[in-house]
Design a protein around this motif. Structure first.
Motif, PDB file in Angstrom:
ATOM      1  N   UNK A 163       0.794  -1.269   0.220  1.00 49.10           N
ATOM      2  CA  UNK A 163      -0.026   0.096  -0.014  1.00 49.10           C
ATOM      3  C   UNK A 163       0.568   1.154   0.003  1.00 49.10           C
ATOM      4  N   UNK A 164       0.589   2.245  -0.810  1.00 51.76           N
ATOM      5  CA  UNK A 164       1.381   3.375  -0.898  1.00 51.76           C
ATOM      6  C   UNK A 164       0.723   4.682  -1.487  1.00 51.76           C
ATOM      7  N   UNK A 165       0.955   5.562  -1.186  1.00 50.07           N
ATOM      8  CA  UNK A 165       0.364   6.950  -2.127  1.00 50.07           C
ATOM      9  C   UNK A 165      -1.118   7.055  -2.035  1.00 50.07           C
ATOM     10  N   UNK A 166      -1.639   6.811  -0.814  1.00 52.91           N
ATOM     11  CA  UNK A 166      -3.051   7.025  -0.488  1.00 52.91           C
ATOM     12  C   UNK A 166      -3.256   8.320  -0.427  1.00 52.91           C
ATOM     13  N   UNK A 167      -2.555   9.071   0.298  1.00 48.36           N
ATOM     14  CA  UNK A 167      -2.672  10.652   0.454  1.00 48.36           C
ATOM     15  C   UNK A 167      -4.194  10.796   1.247  1.00 48.36           C
ATOM     16  N   UNK A 168      -4.372  10.255   2.357  1.00 49.48           N
ATOM     17  CA  UNK A 168      -5.407  10.602   3.137  1.00 49.48           C
ATOM     18  C   UNK A 168      -6.910  10.293   2.218  1.00 49.48           C
ATOM     19  N   UNK A 181       4.117   1.376   2.340  1.00 46.25           N
ATOM     20  CA  UNK A 181       5.384   2.144   1.675  1.00 46.25           C
ATOM     21  C   UNK A 181       5.281   3.149   1.781  1.00 46.25           C
ATOM     22  N   UNK A 182       4.381   3.960   2.383  1.00 46.57           N
ATOM     23  CA  UNK A 182       4.411   5.386   2.724  1.00 46.57           C
ATOM     24  C   UNK A 182       3.322   6.318   2.158  1.00 46.57           C
ATOM     25  N   UNK A 183       3.571   7.637   2.395  1.00 50.96           N
ATOM     26  CA  UNK A 183       2.617   8.579   1.771  1.00 50.96           C
ATOM     27  C   UNK A 183       0.844   8.314   1.901  1.00 50.96           C
ATOM     28  N   UNK A 184       0.677   7.682   3.218  1.00 51.73           N
ATOM     29  CA  UNK A 184      -0.663   7.102   3.426  1.00 51.73           C
ATOM     30  C   UNK A 184      -1.658   8.432   3.788  1.00 51.73           C
ATOM     31  N   UNK A 185      -0.840   9.143   4.707  1.00 50.21           N
ATOM     32  CA  UNK A 185      -1.731  10.070   5.394  1.00 50.21           C
ATOM     33  C   UNK A 185      -1.427  11.495   4.915  1.00 50.21           C
ATOM     34  N   UNK A 186      -0.493  11.812   4.116  1.00 51.49           N
ATOM     35  CA  UNK A 186      -0.211  13.098   3.682  1.00 51.49           C
ATOM     36  C   UNK A 186      -1.198  13.595   2.617  1.00 51.49           C
ATOM     37  N   UNK A 187      -1.647  14.771   2.601  1.00 48.31           N
ATOM     38  CA  UNK A 187      -2.723  15.135   1.967  1.00 48.31           C
ATOM     39  C   UNK A 187      -3.672  15.778   2.598  1.00 48.31           C
ATOM     40  N   UNK A 188      -4.807  16.217   1.906  1.00 48.66           N
ATOM     41  CA  UNK A 188      -5.918  17.120   2.227  1.00 48.66           C
ATOM     42  C   UNK A 188      -7.124  16.514   2.403  1.00 48.66           C
TER      43      UNK A 188
END
Length: 52
Positions: free
Chosen positions: A6-11, A34-41
């Motif tokens: 899992x990666x780049x879900x961005x919230x 793999x990261x970037x799961x929570x970043x984003x608006x």
């Protein structure tokens, strides 16, 4: 053993829920974040509550 990545879900909670449902459907025994799961608006707090 099947492994789900899992990666780049961005919230995006809907995207994460879809990925997690597909993981179960495909029989993955292990999930790797793999990261970037929570970043984003979109919905970072709600996404953080979901279990990976």
């Amino acid at each position: 053993m099947r492994i789900a990545a899992v990666s780049h879900i961005h919230g995006n909670l809907a995207a994460l829920e879809g990925v997690l449902a597909d993981r179960v459907r495909r029989g993955a025994g292990v999930t790797v974040d793999l990261g970037d799961v929570l970043s984003g608006r979109l919905q970072p707090r709600e996404t953080a509550r979901e279990r990976i």
